[in-house]
Design a protein around this motif. Sequence first.
Motif, PDB file in Angstrom:
ATOM      1  N   ALA A 139       0.816  -1.216   0.000  1.00 58.52           N
ATOM      2  CA  ALA A 139       0.000   0.000   0.000  1.00 58.52           C
ATOM      3  C   ALA A 139       0.849   1.264   0.000  1.00 58.52           C
ATOM      4  O   ALA A 139       0.530   2.240  -0.691  1.00 58.52           O
ATOM      5  N   PHE A 140       1.953   1.250   0.783  1.00 61.52           N
ATOM      6  CA  PHE A 140       2.707   2.482   0.983  1.00 61.52           C
ATOM      7  C   PHE A 140       4.011   2.559   0.179  1.00 61.52           C
ATOM      8  O   PHE A 140       4.572   3.646   0.031  1.00 61.52           O
ATOM      9  N   PHE A 141       4.489   1.419  -0.335  1.00 57.95           N
ATOM     10  CA  PHE A 141       5.766   1.453  -1.034  1.00 57.95           C
ATOM     11  C   PHE A 141       5.692   0.891  -2.452  1.00 57.95           C
ATOM     12  O   PHE A 141       6.383   1.388  -3.339  1.00 57.95           O
ATOM     13  N   HIS A 142       4.849  -0.142  -2.658  1.00 59.28           N
ATOM     14  CA  HIS A 142       4.854  -0.819  -3.951  1.00 59.28           C
ATOM     15  C   HIS A 142       4.413   0.095  -5.089  1.00 59.28           C
ATOM     16  O   HIS A 142       5.158   0.320  -6.049  1.00 59.28           O
ATOM     17  N   ILE A 143       3.208   0.641  -4.994  1.00 57.42           N
ATOM     18  CA  ILE A 143       2.706   1.488  -6.078  1.00 57.42           C
ATOM     19  C   ILE A 143       3.514   2.778  -6.219  1.00 57.42           C
ATOM     20  O   ILE A 143       3.916   3.139  -7.329  1.00 57.42           O
ATOM     21  N   PRO A 144       3.818   3.505  -5.098  1.00 56.86           N
ATOM     22  CA  PRO A 144       4.657   4.700  -5.262  1.00 56.86           C
ATOM     23  C   PRO A 144       6.036   4.402  -5.836  1.00 56.86           C
ATOM     24  O   PRO A 144       6.616   5.236  -6.537  1.00 56.86           O
ATOM     25  N   SER A 145       6.584   3.205  -5.557  1.00 60.17           N
ATOM     26  CA  SER A 145       7.916   2.882  -6.060  1.00 60.17           C
ATOM     27  C   SER A 145       7.926   2.705  -7.571  1.00 60.17           C
ATOM     28  O   SER A 145       8.995   2.637  -8.187  1.00 60.17           O
ATOM     29  N   GLY A 146       6.743   2.623  -8.176  1.00 59.13           N
ATOM     30  CA  GLY A 146       6.677   2.467  -9.620  1.00 59.13           C
ATOM     31  C   GLY A 146       7.400   3.569 -10.368  1.00 59.13           C
ATOM     32  O   GLY A 146       8.018   3.323 -11.406  1.00 59.13           O
ATOM     33  N   TRP A 147       7.351   4.792  -9.857  1.00 59.88           N
ATOM     34  CA  TRP A 147       8.044   5.901 -10.528  1.00 59.88           C
ATOM     35  C   TRP A 147       9.545   5.652 -10.563  1.00 59.88           C
ATOM     36  O   TRP A 147      10.184   5.786 -11.598  1.00 59.88           O
ATOM     37  N   LYS A 148      10.116   5.281  -9.398  1.00 61.79           N
ATOM     38  CA  LYS A 148      11.562   5.070  -9.339  1.00 61.79           C
ATOM     39  C   LYS A 148      11.966   3.813 -10.101  1.00 61.79           C
ATOM     40  O   LYS A 148      13.039   3.774 -10.721  1.00 61.79           O
ATOM     41  N   GLU A 149      11.136   2.770 -10.065  1.00 61.81           N
ATOM     42  CA  GLU A 149      11.495   1.561 -10.789  1.00 61.81           C
ATOM     43  C   GLU A 149      11.499   1.810 -12.293  1.00 61.81           C
ATOM     44  O   GLU A 149      12.265   1.185 -13.027  1.00 61.81           O
ATOM     45  N   SER A 150      10.666   2.713 -12.761  1.00 56.83           N
ATOM     46  CA  SER A 150      10.708   3.096 -14.164  1.00 56.83           C
ATOM     47  C   SER A 150      12.039   3.748 -14.503  1.00 56.83           C
ATOM     48  O   SER A 150      12.637   3.489 -15.554  1.00 56.83           O
ATOM     49  N   ILE A 151      12.535   4.592 -13.591  1.00 52.65           N
ATOM     50  CA  ILE A 151      13.843   5.222 -13.792  1.00 52.65           C
ATOM     51  C   ILE A 151      14.955   4.181 -13.698  1.00 52.65           C
ATOM     52  O   ILE A 151      15.942   4.230 -14.447  1.00 52.65           O
ATOM     53  N   ASN A 152      14.816   3.209 -12.780  1.00 56.05           N
ATOM     54  CA  ASN A 152      15.806   2.138 -12.683  1.00 56.05           C
ATOM     55  C   ASN A 152      15.872   1.331 -13.975  1.00 56.05           C
ATOM     56  O   ASN A 152      16.958   0.923 -14.413  1.00 56.05           O
ATOM     57  N   ALA A 153      14.708   1.063 -14.571  1.00 52.66           N
ATOM     58  CA  ALA A 153      14.689   0.360 -15.854  1.00 52.66           C
ATOM     59  C   ALA A 153      15.449   1.168 -16.907  1.00 52.66           C
ATOM     60  O   ALA A 153      16.203   0.613 -17.716  1.00 52.66           O
TER      61      ALA A 153
ATOM     62  N   THR B 274      -1.081  -1.280 -16.273  1.00 47.25           N
ATOM     63  CA  THR B 274      -0.619  -0.376 -17.329  1.00 47.25           C
ATOM     64  C   THR B 274      -1.737   0.546 -17.822  1.00 47.25           C
ATOM     65  O   THR B 274      -1.509   1.343 -18.731  1.00 47.25           O
ATOM     66  N   GLY B 275      -2.903   0.411 -17.241  1.00 49.30           N
ATOM     67  CA  GLY B 275      -4.013   1.294 -17.591  1.00 49.30           C
ATOM     68  C   GLY B 275      -4.201   2.370 -16.560  1.00 49.30           C
ATOM     69  O   GLY B 275      -3.463   3.350 -16.511  1.00 49.30           O
ATOM     70  N   PHE B 276      -5.193   2.181 -15.680  1.00 51.92           N
ATOM     71  CA  PHE B 276      -5.530   3.210 -14.702  1.00 51.92           C
ATOM     72  C   PHE B 276      -4.374   3.518 -13.751  1.00 51.92           C
ATOM     73  O   PHE B 276      -4.067   4.682 -13.484  1.00 51.92           O
ATOM     74  N   LEU B 277      -3.710   2.486 -13.224  1.00 52.41           N
ATOM     75  CA  LEU B 277      -2.632   2.710 -12.264  1.00 52.41           C
ATOM     76  C   LEU B 277      -1.480   3.486 -12.886  1.00 52.41           C
ATOM     77  O   LEU B 277      -0.953   4.430 -12.302  1.00 52.41           O
ATOM     78  N   PHE B 278      -1.086   3.087 -14.088  1.00 52.71           N
ATOM     79  CA  PHE B 278      -0.002   3.789 -14.782  1.00 52.71           C
ATOM     80  C   PHE B 278      -0.401   5.219 -15.124  1.00 52.71           C
ATOM     81  O   PHE B 278       0.330   6.165 -14.860  1.00 52.71           O
ATOM     82  N   GLY B 279      -1.596   5.372 -15.711  1.00 56.30           N
ATOM     83  CA  GLY B 279      -2.056   6.700 -16.118  1.00 56.30           C
ATOM     84  C   GLY B 279      -2.212   7.655 -14.956  1.00 56.30           C
ATOM     85  O   GLY B 279      -1.896   8.839 -15.056  1.00 56.30           O
ATOM     86  N   SER B 280      -2.686   7.155 -13.810  1.00 58.70           N
ATOM     87  CA  SER B 280      -2.836   7.997 -12.625  1.00 58.70           C
ATOM     88  C   SER B 280      -1.482   8.496 -12.132  1.00 58.70           C
ATOM     89  O   SER B 280      -1.336   9.644 -11.714  1.00 58.70           O
ATOM     90  N   GLY B 281      -0.485   7.622 -12.177  1.00 56.03           N
ATOM     91  CA  GLY B 281       0.848   8.019 -11.746  1.00 56.03           C
ATOM     92  C   GLY B 281       1.438   9.117 -12.610  1.00 56.03           C
ATOM     93  O   GLY B 281       2.194   9.966 -12.123  1.00 56.03           O
ATOM     94  N   GLN B 282       1.095   9.116 -13.912  1.00 55.88           N
ATOM     95  CA  GLN B 282       1.642  10.126 -14.822  1.00 55.88           C
ATOM     96  C   GLN B 282       1.112  11.529 -14.530  1.00 55.88           C
ATOM     97  O   GLN B 282       1.709  12.522 -14.938  1.00 55.88           O
ATOM     98  N   ILE B 283      -0.011  11.606 -13.819  1.00 59.22           N
ATOM     99  CA  ILE B 283      -0.547  12.926 -13.455  1.00 59.22           C
ATOM    100  C   ILE B 283       0.428  13.656 -12.530  1.00 59.22           C
ATOM    101  O   ILE B 283       0.658  14.858 -12.663  1.00 59.22           O
ATOM    102  N   ILE B 284       1.038  12.913 -11.620  1.00 63.14           N
ATOM    103  CA  ILE B 284       1.902  13.516 -10.601  1.00 63.14           C
ATOM    104  C   ILE B 284       3.361  13.556 -11.027  1.00 63.14           C
ATOM    105  O   ILE B 284       4.058  14.535 -10.792  1.00 63.14           O
ATOM    106  N   LEU B 285       3.832  12.487 -11.658  1.00 64.65           N
ATOM    107  CA  LEU B 285       5.249  12.413 -12.008  1.00 64.65           C
ATOM    108  C   LEU B 285       5.396  11.784 -13.382  1.00 64.65           C
ATOM    109  O   LEU B 285       5.363  10.569 -13.534  1.00 64.65           O
ATOM    110  N   ASN B 286       5.555  12.621 -14.388  1.00 65.59           N
ATOM    111  CA  ASN B 286       5.665  12.184 -15.766  1.00 65.59           C
ATOM    112  C   ASN B 286       6.983  11.449 -15.992  1.00 65.59           C
ATOM    113  O   ASN B 286       8.056  11.974 -15.721  1.00 65.59           O
TER     114      ASN B 286
END
Length: 570
Positions: A152-166, A307-319
């Motif tokens: 809840a607190f680390f997995h979904i928010p970590s998606g931004w950094k894991e994208s940068i790690n990739a 890759t739909g709602f979860l990904f798109g929602s994250g792009q609102i805050i951190l492109n």
Amino acid sequence: MIKRNFSHWFLVIVILIYVNPLFAEGDYRYLTEGRNFTFAIYNNSNRLITYPIEDWLNRTEEMNEKGKPYTDVFVISHGWNFTALEAISNYHNYIHALENHLLKSQQENFRPYFIFIVWNSVSRPLTSASQSILPYGLADFIKLPAEIIDGAFFHIPSGWKESINAYHTALGRDLPVSYMDSENSREMNYEDGRDIPVSEILYKILNKNENEKSGTIKPKIHVIGHSYGAKLIALATLAALDKYEDKNSIDSGSYLESMILFNAAFHPLELHYSDHGKLFIPPEDIERHFKKIQRKAIVFSNTDYATGFLFGSGQIILNSKQSQMINALLNHAVQDKGLFSLIPEEVIKYVGIPIAGGLQLLWNVGTSVGEWSLRSVIQLPTEWLHHVENNDTFYGAFGNNLLSKILNSVHYFIPLDKFNEDVDQQGIFRTTLPALGRSGLHNNAKGHILNFLNLGGMKGFVLDENENPRAETLIDASTFAKMACSTDWQEGSEFQNPNLMYSFDASKVFDTWLSPAGSHGDIRSSDEIVYCVENRLSTTAPQKIEGTFNFVLKFINGLKERPQVQGALP
């Protein structure tokens, strides 16, 4: 001391995995007994800590001496939500399943080698801490709540950094141009490992093929990625082809046989990385390089929520596109000794970068919200018009007539029956910035006029001269199911056009919907593909992981074109 002990135990576990392959009585196990695979393991600093190129070169020489050269080499990357050890374990599940698959098919003229990319793509601090600290089975007692809190607190928010790690695992910690004149000889550093990104591994494979003697069988090169691993593979391929063309001055033919991106967790604009003095490489560079790949597939599913709602929602805050550009430039500022030669490195690293990074984070959040809002405003009118014209909700009752279109104009705002349909059918629920794993490339283009805002350098692979999506680039769900349901190999020549990128709808195979991430992880699932039996595509229902292999081998296969080599497996 803790860090050193962890490193020692990590290496011990990896060694144990290497020396304890999966054996089966009776049939020869081509992958595990033959050691026809290796791991390219990256640490948290995006540094390589194993020797995959050396493994591959040595094994290639051995196979050539036996008169049984490799026909194919696969470079494969996992995606989000894996620690390094979990990724290795998961790859062994793939290896075991693929081993069985190869035993069933027993195809001649197919002798593959696999390089599995391993990178840490998740953060589970509470779970890791409890397992390291709590004795007497207490860690198991709190395992479930710890995993829930971490998720809840680390997995979904970590998606931004894991994208940068990739991004950095694919291209390196510095700008790709800095690797243009370097070879794979960077020394292993005890703290950080070798600065050898995946793009350099691919370049080495390409370069070896180029330098093979005339008459020598050159293995076909395939790259495959899932989720953020799809982003990693796509970026690494672009950079490798850029360096390869720069070094060899070759401008004809295909260099790679295939690229398959499963549930791709990136938007097309994220491929515009910073290099050659430009903040973003131009679209024509991406198009030119990708045309050097003979077959290209994007596999998407309508129930891939990650890759739909979860990904798109994250792009609102951190492109993601802006985030990776900023991170790359900040890293370059640290690595470029001449840029701030008069300032001590410690001052840059521990004072300058944190200040600059904090300011850039605030700027990135602000501009991301602004960009998302602007995109939504620009795209809404054309998306509405597309929905009015093409939504099929009322066709059954009224036909495709004016009344249906009038009803569609209202339905756009309440498309409750289209939640798990193609993105262009979702009305107001359509994500402004969906990842390709949810939309594919073809459906992403539908209903948009300014497609350069959405497709970037991939635009030319899906749009015709009138800027309309080409019908032949969308492969329907029934066709994908036929490819996934059977182990029979087929001629794959229909997908060989290097000027196209095919979007495969896998919704009938990867169909999990009762899960937070939907069908995002179905490619490795042991669940049966019920659709195969219900539609008489196979007598028994294969597992979804088997369906993944069936599709891959059909897509990349061109048996009539394969060089004739002596004997079948092994």
